[in-house]
Design a protein around this motif. Structure first.
Motif, short mmCIF file in Angstrom:
data_model
loop_
_atom_site.label_atom_id
_atom_site.label_comp_id
_atom_site.label_asym_id
_atom_site.label_seq_id
_atom_site.Cartn_x
_atom_site.Cartn_y
_atom_site.Cartn_z
N LEU A 1 0.92 4.11 -2.91
CA LEU A 1 0.71 5.52 -2.60
C LEU A 1 1.86 6.36 -3.14
CD1 LEU A 1 -0.78 7.85 -1.26
CD2 LEU A 1 0.34 7.21 0.90
N CYS B 1 0.82 -1.21 0.00
CA CYS B 1 0.00 0.00 0.00
C CYS B 1 0.85 1.26 0.00
CB CYS B 1 -0.94 0.00 1.20
SG CYS B 1 -2.20 -1.28 1.10
N LEU C 1 -7.85 10.83 -0.53
CA LEU C 1 -7.58 9.54 0.11
C LEU C 1 -7.95 9.59 1.59
CD1 LEU C 1 -6.45 6.67 0.16
CD2 LEU C 1 -4.18 7.67 0.45
#
Length: 66
Positions: free
Chosen positions: A15, A11, A34
């Motif tokens: 990102l 993750c 987000l």
């Protein structure tokens, strides 16, 4: 249940790649969107507000380390 290290790394990498593609000018909007998406998945403000304070304190500490 906490995310395992492999999922966390996946993750974080996604990102970083999204931020890179978005560019410096678009990064604040991407991060805001987000954050709002993640906040909306929490049960209540009591879960979110301490995380905001923690992130703000960490950012302030990092800003003074230069």
């Amino acid at each position: 249940m906490a995310m395992n290290d492999q999922d966390l790394d996946q993750c974080y990498s996604a990102l970083c790649e999204a931020l890179s593609r978005q560019g410096e000018a678009g990064a604040p909007l991407l991060l805001s969107m987000l954050c709002l998406s993640l906040i909306s998945r929490m049960d209540n403000a009591g879960q979110v507000l301490p995380l905001i304070a923690q992130a703000q304190a960490a950012a302030a500490d990092g800003a003074t380390d230069s």
